[in-house]
Structures are given as C-alpha cells and as structure tokens.
Scaffold this active site. Structure first.
Site, PDB file in Angstrom:
ATOM      1  CB  VAL A  19    -124.877  66.565  84.204  1.00  0.00           C
ATOM      2  CG1 VAL A  19    -124.537  66.817  85.667  1.00  0.00           C
ATOM      3  CG2 VAL A  19    -125.170  67.891  83.515  1.00  0.00           C
ATOM      4  CB  CYS A  28    -128.961  74.485  79.704  1.00  0.00           C
ATOM      5  SG  CYS A  28    -128.261  72.979  80.384  1.00  0.00           S
TER       6      CYS A  28
HETATM    7  P1  NAD Z   1    -129.251  63.585  79.820  1.00  0.00           P
HETATM    8  O1  NAD Z   1    -130.612  63.407  79.315  1.00  0.00           O
HETATM    9  O2  NAD Z   1    -128.092  63.643  78.866  1.00  0.00           O
HETATM   10  O3  NAD Z   1    -128.908  62.415  80.863  1.00  0.00           O
HETATM   11  C1  NAD Z   1    -129.775  61.952  81.849  1.00  0.00           C
HETATM   12  C2  NAD Z   1    -129.489  60.468  82.048  1.00  0.00           C
HETATM   13  O4  NAD Z   1    -130.197  60.000  83.183  1.00  0.00           O
HETATM   14  C3  NAD Z   1    -129.948  59.602  80.867  1.00  0.00           C
HETATM   15  O5  NAD Z   1    -128.878  58.779  80.432  1.00  0.00           O
HETATM   16  C4  NAD Z   1    -131.083  58.772  81.447  1.00  0.00           C
HETATM   17  O6  NAD Z   1    -131.216  57.499  80.857  1.00  0.00           O
HETATM   18  C5  NAD Z   1    -130.650  58.684  82.905  1.00  0.00           C
HETATM   19  N1  NAD Z   1    -131.729  58.342  83.832  1.00  0.00           N
HETATM   20  C6  NAD Z   1    -132.975  58.861  83.892  1.00  0.00           C
HETATM   21  N2  NAD Z   1    -133.669  58.273  84.891  1.00  0.00           N
HETATM   22  C7  NAD Z   1    -132.831  57.378  85.483  1.00  0.00           C
HETATM   23  C8  NAD Z   1    -132.967  56.473  86.574  1.00  0.00           C
HETATM   24  N3  NAD Z   1    -134.113  56.354  87.252  1.00  0.00           N
HETATM   25  N4  NAD Z   1    -131.908  55.706  86.895  1.00  0.00           N
HETATM   26  C9  NAD Z   1    -130.751  55.801  86.209  1.00  0.00           C
HETATM   27  N5  NAD Z   1    -130.567  56.643  85.169  1.00  0.00           N
HETATM   28  C10 NAD Z   1    -131.597  57.423  84.816  1.00  0.00           C
HETATM   29  O7  NAD Z   1    -129.282  64.896  80.719  1.00  0.00           O
HETATM   30  P2  NAD Z   1    -128.091  65.931  80.999  1.00  0.00           P
HETATM   31  O8  NAD Z   1    -127.881  66.821  79.836  1.00  0.00           O
HETATM   32  O9  NAD Z   1    -126.936  65.207  81.594  1.00  0.00           O
HETATM   33  O10 NAD Z   1    -128.773  66.831  82.133  1.00  0.00           O
HETATM   34  C11 NAD Z   1    -129.053  66.325  83.409  1.00  0.00           C
HETATM   35  C12 NAD Z   1    -129.511  67.468  84.285  1.00  0.00           C
HETATM   36  O11 NAD Z   1    -128.441  68.407  84.456  1.00  0.00           O
HETATM   37  C13 NAD Z   1    -130.680  68.277  83.727  1.00  0.00           C
HETATM   38  O12 NAD Z   1    -131.497  68.690  84.786  1.00  0.00           O
HETATM   39  C14 NAD Z   1    -130.010  69.473  83.092  1.00  0.00           C
HETATM   40  O13 NAD Z   1    -130.850  70.596  83.065  1.00  0.00           O
HETATM   41  C15 NAD Z   1    -128.851  69.701  84.027  1.00  0.00           C
HETATM   42  N6  NAD Z   1    -127.708  70.355  83.384  1.00  0.00           N
HETATM   43  C16 NAD Z   1    -127.309  69.969  82.144  1.00  0.00           C
HETATM   44  C17 NAD Z   1    -126.206  70.578  81.560  1.00  0.00           C
HETATM   45  C18 NAD Z   1    -125.753  70.191  80.173  1.00  0.00           C
HETATM   46  O14 NAD Z   1    -124.918  70.904  79.614  1.00  0.00           O
HETATM   47  N7  NAD Z   1    -126.236  69.115  79.577  1.00  0.00           N
HETATM   48  C19 NAD Z   1    -125.505  71.589  82.245  1.00  0.00           C
HETATM   49  C20 NAD Z   1    -125.936  71.935  83.529  1.00  0.00           C
HETATM   50  C21 NAD Z   1    -127.037  71.316  84.094  1.00  0.00           C
END
Ligand code: NAD
Length: 472
Positions: A19, A285
């Site tokens: 995201v 998700c």
């Molecule tokens: P992800 O795990 O791929 O990415 C999260 C990133 O945040 C990681 O790279 C992690 O290292 C980083 N991070 C964590 N703590 C941090 C901090 N303190 N400082 C800096 N970076 C930090 O997650 P994602 O799939 O991108 O999902 C993120 C959110 O969006 C979730 O809540 C998910 O439910 C939601 N979401 C995801 C999708 C999807 O398709 N992946 C779609 C809609 C919503």
C-alpha cells in the site's frame, strides 16, 4: 507523470509495503513531493538501488519516472520527513493476532513516534486497515502526548492561536481498496474515495491531494469509514464463500457452477463479480479482515453469524482439493503432485494466507511429493513450506506428476498444451482449482478433469473434505 490538478503538497508515507509504496509512487506521479519512510533496512537498500522489493506490474517503471523527477525519495528518517510534511500517510501492516484481532502494534509505534517528533501542523491519514474506533484512539493518544509537549510547541511558535494541540494533528481515516496486481490502476481510478473526518481543514487538504483522481468522494465520520473497509472486504468474501458452497452443491446435484454463476450474475442486483468458484480466498486482506471483523463483533457482544460461516466455508474449501485427490487417486503417500500457481492470486508474489500453503502442507503431511511452480511467488512459498520442491517452469513441475492442481490462474497456465501436459505426466488427473482451463481440450488429450462445481469431467464421489484431514 499524470496530469496534476490542485496544489503540490509535501507528503510523508510511512511503510513501503504494497500500500505505502504504490500510494507514495502514485502521489509523486501527480506532482506531489513524497518521502516514503521505511524501517526495514533491507527494503530500503533495494529501493535505494531503484528496484521494487515487491512484484506489482508497472510499479518499477512509474517509480523510475518519479525518482528521475525527484518527486519521490526513500528514507529511514521519520523526524526529517515530518519537518516538511503537510500530510502523513500511515501504511504499516495490521496483521492478524493469534486471536484473530488486528495487531495494532505498528500503528501504535508510528503514533507515538509522530507525537514525539511533530514540530509542524499535519493531517495524519491512516490508510492501514484498523478496527472501528482505532483512529479515534490514535487521535486521543497523539493529542494527549502533544498536550504534554505544549510548552515546547508554543516556544517553537507552531501552537495555533486557539492553543488547541488537536489542530496540529488532524487524524483522518481513509481506507485503501486497492487490489494487488492492479494497484496502480486502482489508485488512479478507484471506485470511490472514502474520507473519515470531521475536520474541514483535513477534508480540503485531501481533496487537493486527490484532485487528479476522478472518483466520487464519500465523507463520513472516522468510525464509519473504518467500518466501510471491513464491511466491503467481508461482503466480497461472503460472495466467494457463497459461490463456493453453491459449487460444492452443484457437484453433488449435477448442475454446473459456471452456468449457475453466469445466470446469477446477469441479475444487476447480484452482479457478475466475485462469483468465480474455486479453492477459496487468500491474501493479505480477506482472511485477516474477516477474522478481525468477527473479533470486533465478538468484543462488542454481537454474534456475526454469516461471517462466521464465511470464514469456516473458506477454511474447508482450501482443504477440499485434498479430499478430491484422495478420492480420485487413493492413498497420496508416495504420489507426486504438481501445484501450478502458489501466489494467492495472479500478478502478485504475495502468498499471505494463500490456499497453496494449506494444500502443500496437507499433501506433505499425507506423504506426497509436492512440486510447485509460480512465475513470481515460488521463493516466498518455499520459505513458508520448506518441504515443497520448486520447479523453474510449469513444464518442469508436471514432469512425472500423478496429478496436477491449478491453484492460481496465471495467464501462462492458460497457454499450456493439453497433449504436452498428458505426455509429461505419470498419471492423468488435473484439478482446475480456478475453473479457467478448457475441459473439453483436456479430456480430449486423455486427462481426467475435475473443476470446482463443474458438471464436465470426472467428478467422482467427493467425500466430506473435513473427514480424515488430521492436520486441518
Ligand atoms: P506490508 O506488510 O506489505 O507493508 C508494511 C510496511 O510497513 C513494511 O514494509 C514494514 O516494514 C513497514 N513498517 C512497519 N512499521 C514501520 C515503522 N514504524 N516505520 C516505517 N515503516 C514501518 O503491508 P501492506 O500489504 O502494504 O498493508 C498495509 C496496510 O494496508 C494493512 O493494514 C492492510 O490491511 C491494508 N491494505 C492492504 C492492501 C493490500 O492489498 N496489500 C489493500 C488494502 C489495504
């Protein structure tokens, strides 16, 4: 670069995952100045080299344009990014806790860091999917901490005339609806933008930020915006589990789910999306959000019966493949089973909660040799399921196999030649777990075909898939 409307803004995106990275890249392509802050040093190294640490079609190219325009940069320094930011996006993970609730530790860490480091007014946009009430709690947490720093903030001259620290950090919940594999398209052309806020200032800023996007904007309170995200995913998961149950019923009654789903989808009230029967939903998700919503309901003292069934049906559906295999080739010990497609869906390398994990583990438990192939996700699955052998191509995977199970509908599997498939196999069973192959051609080539809920092919007598799955 996309054509930009509205004022250019300074944006900080926290979290360079699916995201955060895509959102930051797209906002930079609109002409905003974006810093993506990531804590994972290995990810930052990859990004610093101009590479993308995830597989997402088109992302590397768009990122390269942004980097050349200097509208996008990556950093581990949140304090420096906050010195400039007008808006801060939170896109950290909110994975499932063992009890199904959303693990909010990353959101809490980020909230505390912002409260500690903030030295100028921002709009804080929570993109991570969080339980109803979380954004209110984040706002309280940050405002209380800022209140404790009010002398320091007054000395810096950033405290508003009203003296209200709340105005320094307006918290908005803005759910993300992108689909992995189609993330850029979904970010630029979303079906809707939901903005959960009571603040006119925050709303104006977000409208400016999203000015290049032609989509209806729904403004709600924060709690309703949080609920919209969970409700949307839970409803889509419900459609999938419903059609999978219908498919299972088709198998024992002689109807064909393709015709049934087509007929259902012709009714505008139902719609034809998310009516594809298969081996169940996975991904980062649907599984976690359905479980989190159940936990939210449970905590609120409400029994969400439909959703309980949706989750239960999906767990059983993933294991149904094992029952089909047992039924059609008998004892699985010593057999060689080829899994085509390991990602939870095509065009991604994401294997989080993918049905392939359950199927591979279950087959290994039964004593089968499991060989898998996926164009992007093979290594990720090998890390998760060490016993699986990874093939370099679909052809290599099916060599000498007793049965093939197609789990992810990658385009390249549709091009496989049925005669070649048959000639390379030891056995003759092909289970099309996504109902995307042409059964007639496969049967003509001498294969036994089993689709999910299909009337065509050798359906056998599928036992209750719950029976005999010791490790389910
Ligand atoms: P992800 O795990 O791929 O990415 C999260 C990133 O945040 C990681 O790279 C992690 O290292 C980083 N991070 C964590 N703590 C941090 C901090 N303190 N400082 C800096 N970076 C930090 O997650 P994602 O799939 O991108 O999902 C993120 C959110 O969006 C979730 O809540 C998910 O439910 C939601 N979401 C995801 C999708 C999807 O398709 N992946 C779609 C809609 C919503």
């Amino acid at each position: 670069m996309h054509e930009r409307n509205g004022n250019p803004l300074n944006i900080c995106v926290i979290g360079a995952g699916y995201v955060g990275l895509t959102t930051g890249t797209v906002l930079a392509s609109f002409g905003h100045s974006v810093t993506v802050v990531e804590k994972d040093a290995a990810k930052l190294d990859v990004l610093a080299a101009g590479k993308v640490p995830i597989f997402e079609p088109g992302l590397e190219e768009l990122m390269a344009e942004d980097l050349e325009n200097e509208s996008l940069r990556f950093s581990s320094d949140l304090a420096a990014a906050l010195e400039e930011a007008d808006a801060v996006f939170v896109a950290v993970g909110t994975p499932s806790s063992p009890d199904g609730s959303a693990d909010l530790r990353a959101v809490d860490v980020v909230s505390d860091e912002i409260a500690r480091l903030l030295r100028r007014p921002i709009v804080l946009v929570i993109k991570s999917t969080v339980p109803i009430g979380t954004s209110d709690a984040v706002a309280d947490r940050i405002h209380e901490a800022l209140g404790r720093r009010s002398d320091e903030l007054a000395a810096l001259g950033v405290l508003p005339a009203s003296g209200r620290v709340e105005e320094l950090c307006e918290v908005v919940f803005c759910p993300e609806f992108l689909r992995e594999g189609k993330a850029l398209l979904d970010l630029v052309h979303p079906h809707r933008i939901v903005i959960g806020t009571g603040s006119t200032k925050a709303l104006d800023l977000l409208k400016d930020l999203f000015a290049s996007i032609d989509a209806p904007i729904l403004v709600t309170d924060r709690r309703s915006a949080e609920a919209i995200k969970y409700a949307s995913n839970a409803f889509l998961a419900t459609k999938i589990s419903f059609v999978n149950e219908m498919a299972n019923l088709c198998e024992v009654t002689g109807a064909d789910i393709i015709d049934v789903a087509t007929g259902m989808g012709m009714d505008e009230r139902i719609g034809d999306k998310f009516l594809q029967a298969g081996v169940g939903y996975g991904g980062s998700c649907f599984p976690k959000d359905t479980k989190a919503l159940l936990h939210i309901a449970d905590t609120a003292g409400y029994k969400f019966s439909i959703l309980e069934a949706v989750v239960d049906v999906n767990e059983r559906q993933k294991r149904r493949v094992i029952a089909i295999l047992r039924n059609m080739i008998g004892d699985l010990a010593g057999t060689k089973i080829a899994l085509l497609g390991l990602a939870f869906k095509p065009e991604t390398d994401d294997i989080r909660e993918a049905p392939s994990i359950v199927v591979a583990k279950e087959l290994l438990h039964e004593g089968a040799d499991v060989i898998g192939y996926d164009p992007q996700a093979a290594q990720n699955l090998a890390n998760e399921v060490p016993g699986i052998v990874i093939a370099g191509s679909a052809e290599e995977a099916i060599e000498g196999a007793d049965a093939i199970v197609l789990l992810t509908e990658w385009e390249e599997f549709l091009q496989l030649d049925p005669v070649t498939i048959r000639s390379r196999m030891r056995g003759d069973l092909l289970i099309d777990g996504r109902n995307v192959l042409d059964p007639e051609r496969l049967i003509q080539a001498g294969l036994r075909y089993h689709g999910i809920g299909r009337r065509i092919g050798d359906l056998g007598d599928v036992r209750d898939p719950g029976e005999g799955c010791e490790s389910c």
